[in-house]
Design a protein around this motif. Sequence first.
Motif, PDB file in Angstrom:
ATOM      1  N   HIS A  43       0.833  -1.200   0.000  1.00 41.46           N
ATOM      2  CA  HIS A  43       0.000   0.000   0.000  1.00 41.46           C
ATOM      3  C   HIS A  43       0.871   1.254   0.000  1.00 41.46           C
ATOM      4  CE1 HIS A  43      -3.941  -1.993   1.072  1.00 41.46           C
ATOM      5  NE2 HIS A  43      -3.064  -2.958   1.234  1.00 41.46           N
ATOM      6  N   ASP A  44       1.858   1.301   0.871  1.00 40.63           N
ATOM      7  CA  ASP A  44       2.700   2.489   1.058  1.00 40.63           C
ATOM      8  C   ASP A  44       4.159   2.030   1.064  1.00 40.63           C
ATOM      9  OD1 ASP A  44       4.322   4.483   2.254  1.00 40.63           O
ATOM     10  OD2 ASP A  44       2.698   5.192   3.528  1.00 40.63           O
ATOM     11  N   ALA A  82       4.438   0.387  -4.694  1.00 43.01           N
ATOM     12  CA  ALA A  82       3.198   0.926  -4.138  1.00 43.01           C
ATOM     13  C   ALA A  82       2.074   0.777  -5.148  1.00 43.01           C
ATOM     14  CB  ALA A  82       3.383   2.392  -3.770  1.00 43.01           C
ATOM     15  N   VAL A  83       0.975   0.174  -4.711  1.00 43.72           N
ATOM     16  CA  VAL A  83      -0.182  -0.014  -5.588  1.00 43.72           C
ATOM     17  C   VAL A  83      -1.435   0.665  -5.022  1.00 43.72           C
ATOM     18  CG1 VAL A  83       0.659  -2.110  -6.695  1.00 43.72           C
ATOM     19  CG2 VAL A  83      -0.653  -2.283  -4.573  1.00 43.72           C
ATOM     20  N   GLY A  84      -1.281   1.430  -3.962  1.00 43.90           N
ATOM     21  CA  GLY A  84      -2.404   2.173  -3.404  1.00 43.90           C
ATOM     22  C   GLY A  84      -3.038   1.495  -2.215  1.00 43.90           C
ATOM     23  N   SER A  85      -3.749   2.288  -1.445  1.00 37.55           N
ATOM     24  CA  SER A  85      -4.306   1.809  -0.177  1.00 37.55           C
ATOM     25  C   SER A  85      -5.510   0.899  -0.339  1.00 37.55           C
ATOM     26  CB  SER A  85      -4.671   2.996   0.707  1.00 37.55           C
ATOM     27  OG  SER A  85      -5.659   3.785   0.050  1.00 37.55           O
ATOM     28  N   HIS A  86      -6.097   0.824  -1.520  1.00 36.49           N
ATOM     29  CA  HIS A  86      -7.292  -0.004  -1.705  1.00 36.49           C
ATOM     30  C   HIS A  86      -7.011  -1.310  -2.443  1.00 36.49           C
ATOM     31  CE1 HIS A  86      -9.687   3.150  -0.021  1.00 36.49           C
ATOM     32  NE2 HIS A  86      -9.188   4.018  -0.889  1.00 36.49           N
ATOM     33  N   GLU A 135       5.252 -15.426  12.755  1.00 38.23           N
ATOM     34  CA  GLU A 135       4.521 -14.759  11.682  1.00 38.23           C
ATOM     35  C   GLU A 135       3.923 -13.470  12.211  1.00 38.23           C
ATOM     36  OE1 GLU A 135       0.605 -15.369   8.805  1.00 38.23           O
ATOM     37  OE2 GLU A 135       1.524 -17.126   9.747  1.00 38.23           O
ATOM     38  N   GLY A 136       4.134 -12.409  11.471  1.00 39.41           N
ATOM     39  CA  GLY A 136       3.529 -11.121  11.769  1.00 39.41           C
ATOM     40  C   GLY A 136       2.952 -10.546  10.495  1.00 39.41           C
ATOM     41  N   ARG A 137       2.650  -9.266  10.523  1.00 40.65           N
ATOM     42  CA  ARG A 137       2.079  -8.578   9.361  1.00 40.65           C
ATOM     43  C   ARG A 137       2.898  -7.337   9.051  1.00 40.65           C
ATOM     44  NH1 ARG A 137      -1.964 -11.676   6.883  1.00 40.65           N
ATOM     45  NH2 ARG A 137      -2.495 -13.176   8.484  1.00 40.65           N
ATOM     46  N   ASP A 138       3.048  -7.058   7.754  1.00 39.97           N
ATOM     47  CA  ASP A 138       3.738  -5.837   7.358  1.00 39.97           C
ATOM     48  C   ASP A 138       2.732  -4.673   7.365  1.00 39.97           C
ATOM     49  OD1 ASP A 138       2.298  -5.832   4.943  1.00 39.97           O
ATOM     50  OD2 ASP A 138       4.078  -6.006   3.673  1.00 39.97           O
ATOM     51  N   PRO A 139       3.157  -3.451   7.063  1.00 38.43           N
ATOM     52  CA  PRO A 139       2.233  -2.318   7.111  1.00 38.43           C
ATOM     53  C   PRO A 139       1.021  -2.443   6.179  1.00 38.43           C
ATOM     54  CG  PRO A 139       4.480  -1.518   7.117  1.00 38.43           C
ATOM     55  CD  PRO A 139       4.538  -3.003   6.858  1.00 38.43           C
ATOM     56  N   SER A 140       1.105  -3.282   5.145  1.00 35.87           N
ATOM     57  CA  SER A 140      -0.021  -3.506   4.238  1.00 35.87           C
ATOM     58  C   SER A 140      -0.905  -4.663   4.685  1.00 35.87           C
ATOM     59  CB  SER A 140       0.490  -3.782   2.816  1.00 35.87           C
ATOM     60  OG  SER A 140       1.207  -2.678   2.316  1.00 35.87           O
ATOM     61  N   GLY A 141      -0.543  -5.294   5.807  1.00 32.76           N
ATOM     62  CA  GLY A 141      -1.310  -6.437   6.294  1.00 32.76           C
ATOM     63  C   GLY A 141      -0.878  -7.760   5.706  1.00 32.76           C
ATOM     64  N   LEU A 142       0.196  -7.773   4.932  1.00 32.63           N
ATOM     65  CA  LEU A 142       0.690  -9.018   4.332  1.00 32.63           C
ATOM     66  C   LEU A 142       1.425  -9.855   5.379  1.00 32.63           C
ATOM     67  CD1 LEU A 142       2.155  -7.559   1.021  1.00 32.63           C
ATOM     68  CD2 LEU A 142      -0.016  -8.781   1.326  1.00 32.63           C
ATOM     69  N   PRO A 143       1.278 -11.180   5.310  1.00 34.12           N
ATOM     70  CA  PRO A 143       1.997 -12.022   6.266  1.00 34.12           C
ATOM     71  C   PRO A 143       3.497 -11.976   6.024  1.00 34.12           C
ATOM     72  CG  PRO A 143       0.796 -13.364   4.674  1.00 34.12           C
ATOM     73  CD  PRO A 143       0.459 -11.942   4.385  1.00 34.12           C
ATOM     74  N   VAL A 144       4.255 -11.908   7.121  1.00 33.01           N
ATOM     75  CA  VAL A 144       5.716 -11.924   7.080  1.00 33.01           C
ATOM     76  C   VAL A 144       6.158 -13.018   8.035  1.00 33.01           C
ATOM     77  CG1 VAL A 144       7.823 -10.617   7.508  1.00 33.01           C
ATOM     78  CG2 VAL A 144       5.793  -9.443   6.643  1.00 33.01           C
TER      79      VAL A 144
END
Length: 165
Positions: A43-44, A82-86, A135-144
Amino acid sequence: MAYPHEAASSGPQPAHPASDPEPTGSGPDARGPRLASVVVFVHDHDASADFYGELLNMKVTVRTATAALLVSRNGFQVYLRAVGSHAIHPTGHVGAHYVIWTADGPDDFQRCERVLRARSDRVDTREAEGFTLIEGRDPSGLPVLVAYPGPDEVARLEIISRYYV
Protein backbone atom coordinates in the motif's frame (compact mmCIF):
# COMPACT_ATOMS: atom_id res chain seq x y z
CA MET A 1 7.03 -31.19 -12.62
CA ALA A 2 7.23 -34.56 -10.92
CA TYR A 3 10.20 -36.84 -11.14
CA PRO A 4 9.42 -40.31 -12.53
CA HIS A 5 10.01 -42.01 -9.16
CA GLU A 6 7.41 -39.86 -7.36
CA ALA A 7 4.06 -41.52 -6.85
CA ALA A 8 0.81 -39.66 -6.49
CA SER A 9 -0.18 -39.22 -2.87
CA SER A 10 -2.99 -37.71 -0.89
CA GLY A 11 -0.80 -35.37 1.12
CA PRO A 12 2.62 -33.73 1.29
CA GLN A 13 5.60 -36.02 1.41
CA PRO A 14 9.03 -35.23 2.85
CA ALA A 15 11.60 -34.32 0.24
CA HIS A 16 14.70 -36.49 -0.01
CA PRO A 17 17.12 -34.32 -2.00
CA ALA A 18 20.06 -36.68 -1.57
CA SER A 19 18.19 -39.51 -3.28
CA ASP A 20 16.59 -37.45 -6.05
CA PRO A 21 18.15 -38.07 -9.44
CA GLU A 22 20.19 -35.24 -10.92
CA PRO A 23 18.41 -33.29 -13.64
CA THR A 24 19.73 -33.99 -17.12
CA GLY A 25 22.77 -31.93 -18.05
CA SER A 26 23.88 -31.06 -14.53
CA GLY A 27 27.16 -31.97 -12.94
CA PRO A 28 27.83 -33.08 -9.38
CA ASP A 29 28.41 -29.47 -8.26
CA ALA A 30 25.38 -27.94 -10.00
CA ARG A 31 23.02 -26.30 -7.53
CA GLY A 32 20.59 -24.61 -9.87
CA PRO A 33 19.34 -21.06 -9.70
CA ARG A 34 19.11 -19.22 -6.39
CA LEU A 35 16.41 -16.80 -5.41
CA ALA A 36 17.86 -13.31 -5.87
CA SER A 37 14.94 -10.93 -5.48
CA VAL A 38 11.37 -10.68 -4.28
CA VAL A 39 8.85 -8.14 -5.57
CA VAL A 40 6.18 -7.15 -3.05
CA PHE A 41 3.18 -4.99 -3.96
CA VAL A 42 2.37 -2.80 -0.95
CA HIS A 43 0.00 0.00 0.00
CA ASP A 44 2.70 2.49 1.06
CA HIS A 45 6.25 1.83 -0.10
CA ASP A 46 7.79 4.32 2.37
CA ALA A 47 6.22 2.65 5.44
CA SER A 48 7.02 -0.78 4.01
CA ALA A 49 10.63 0.19 3.26
CA ASP A 50 11.07 1.27 6.89
CA PHE A 51 9.47 -1.96 8.14
CA TYR A 52 11.37 -4.38 5.89
CA GLY A 53 14.61 -2.43 6.31
CA GLU A 54 14.42 -2.84 10.08
CA LEU A 55 13.11 -6.41 10.12
CA LEU A 56 15.41 -7.82 7.43
CA ASN A 57 18.40 -5.61 8.19
CA MET A 58 18.40 -4.23 4.63
CA LYS A 59 19.21 -0.80 3.21
CA VAL A 60 17.16 1.19 0.74
CA THR A 61 19.42 1.71 -2.27
CA VAL A 62 16.91 3.22 -4.71
CA ARG A 63 13.65 5.05 -4.05
CA THR A 64 11.21 6.55 -6.55
CA ALA A 65 7.73 8.03 -6.13
CA THR A 66 6.14 4.55 -6.33
CA ALA A 67 8.88 2.02 -5.59
CA ALA A 68 11.82 1.22 -3.36
CA LEU A 69 14.67 -1.28 -3.66
CA LEU A 70 16.15 -2.77 -0.48
CA VAL A 71 19.37 -4.78 -0.57
CA SER A 72 20.88 -7.07 2.06
CA ARG A 73 24.58 -7.45 2.85
CA ASN A 74 24.67 -10.66 0.80
CA GLY A 75 23.01 -8.95 -2.18
CA PHE A 76 19.45 -10.27 -1.87
CA GLN A 77 16.93 -7.70 -3.07
CA VAL A 78 13.38 -6.76 -2.08
CA TYR A 79 11.53 -4.55 -4.52
CA LEU A 80 8.56 -2.72 -3.01
CA ARG A 81 5.96 -1.37 -5.41
CA ALA A 82 3.20 0.93 -4.14
CA VAL A 83 -0.18 -0.01 -5.59
CA GLY A 84 -2.40 2.17 -3.40
CA SER A 85 -4.31 1.81 -0.18
CA HIS A 86 -7.29 0.00 -1.71
CA ALA A 87 -5.41 -2.80 -3.51
CA ILE A 88 -6.18 -6.29 -2.23
CA HIS A 89 -4.10 -9.46 -1.85
CA PRO A 90 -6.39 -12.34 -2.83
CA THR A 91 -5.45 -15.52 -1.00
CA GLY A 92 -6.20 -18.67 -2.96
CA HIS A 93 -5.20 -17.32 -6.35
CA VAL A 94 -2.11 -18.49 -8.20
CA GLY A 95 1.23 -16.89 -7.48
CA ALA A 96 3.49 -16.59 -4.47
CA HIS A 97 1.66 -15.78 -1.25
CA TYR A 98 4.29 -16.25 1.44
CA VAL A 99 7.99 -15.60 1.72
CA ILE A 100 9.69 -17.25 4.69
CA TRP A 101 12.90 -15.56 5.79
CA THR A 102 15.59 -17.31 7.84
CA ALA A 103 17.13 -15.50 10.79
CA ASP A 104 20.92 -15.37 10.88
CA GLY A 105 21.10 -16.93 14.34
CA PRO A 106 19.19 -17.16 17.62
CA ASP A 107 19.95 -13.52 18.53
CA ASP A 108 18.78 -12.36 15.11
CA PHE A 109 15.60 -14.43 15.47
CA GLN A 110 14.89 -12.72 18.81
CA ARG A 111 15.54 -9.34 17.19
CA CYS A 112 13.08 -10.18 14.39
CA GLU A 113 10.52 -11.28 16.95
CA ARG A 114 10.91 -7.96 18.82
CA VAL A 115 10.46 -6.00 15.58
CA LEU A 116 7.36 -7.97 14.61
CA ARG A 117 5.81 -7.64 18.08
CA ALA A 118 6.48 -3.89 18.11
CA ARG A 119 5.30 -3.19 14.54
CA SER A 120 2.67 -5.83 13.81
CA ASP A 121 -0.85 -6.08 15.13
CA ARG A 122 -0.94 -9.89 14.87
CA VAL A 123 2.01 -12.11 15.78
CA ASP A 124 1.99 -15.89 16.06
CA THR A 125 4.88 -18.16 17.00
CA ARG A 126 4.83 -21.89 16.34
CA GLU A 127 7.25 -24.74 16.78
CA ALA A 128 7.76 -27.32 14.04
CA GLU A 129 10.16 -30.24 13.76
CA GLY A 130 13.43 -28.67 14.89
CA PHE A 131 12.69 -25.04 14.03
CA THR A 132 10.59 -22.10 15.19
CA LEU A 133 8.48 -19.90 12.92
CA ILE A 134 7.16 -16.47 13.79
CA GLU A 135 4.52 -14.76 11.68
CA GLY A 136 3.53 -11.12 11.77
CA ARG A 137 2.08 -8.58 9.36
CA ASP A 138 3.74 -5.84 7.36
CA PRO A 139 2.23 -2.32 7.11
CA SER A 140 -0.02 -3.51 4.24
CA GLY A 141 -1.31 -6.44 6.29
CA LEU A 142 0.69 -9.02 4.33
CA PRO A 143 2.00 -12.02 6.27
CA VAL A 144 5.72 -11.92 7.08
CA LEU A 145 7.37 -15.11 8.33
CA VAL A 146 10.80 -15.64 9.87
CA ALA A 147 12.17 -19.07 10.80
CA TYR A 148 15.15 -20.27 12.77
CA PRO A 149 17.13 -22.35 12.17
CA GLY A 150 16.92 -22.33 8.39
CA PRO A 151 16.37 -25.30 6.09
CA ASP A 152 20.11 -25.49 5.41
CA GLU A 153 20.57 -26.34 9.11
CA VAL A 154 17.41 -28.36 9.88
CA ALA A 155 15.71 -30.29 7.09
CA ARG A 156 12.00 -29.62 6.71
CA LEU A 157 10.21 -32.93 7.13
CA GLU A 158 6.67 -31.63 6.99
CA ILE A 159 4.65 -28.91 5.33
CA ILE A 160 3.00 -26.64 7.85
CA SER A 161 -0.70 -27.40 7.45
CA ARG A 162 -1.72 -23.73 7.49
CA TYR A 163 -0.18 -23.31 4.02
CA TYR A 164 -1.89 -26.16 2.22
CA VAL A 165 -5.20 -26.75 4.00
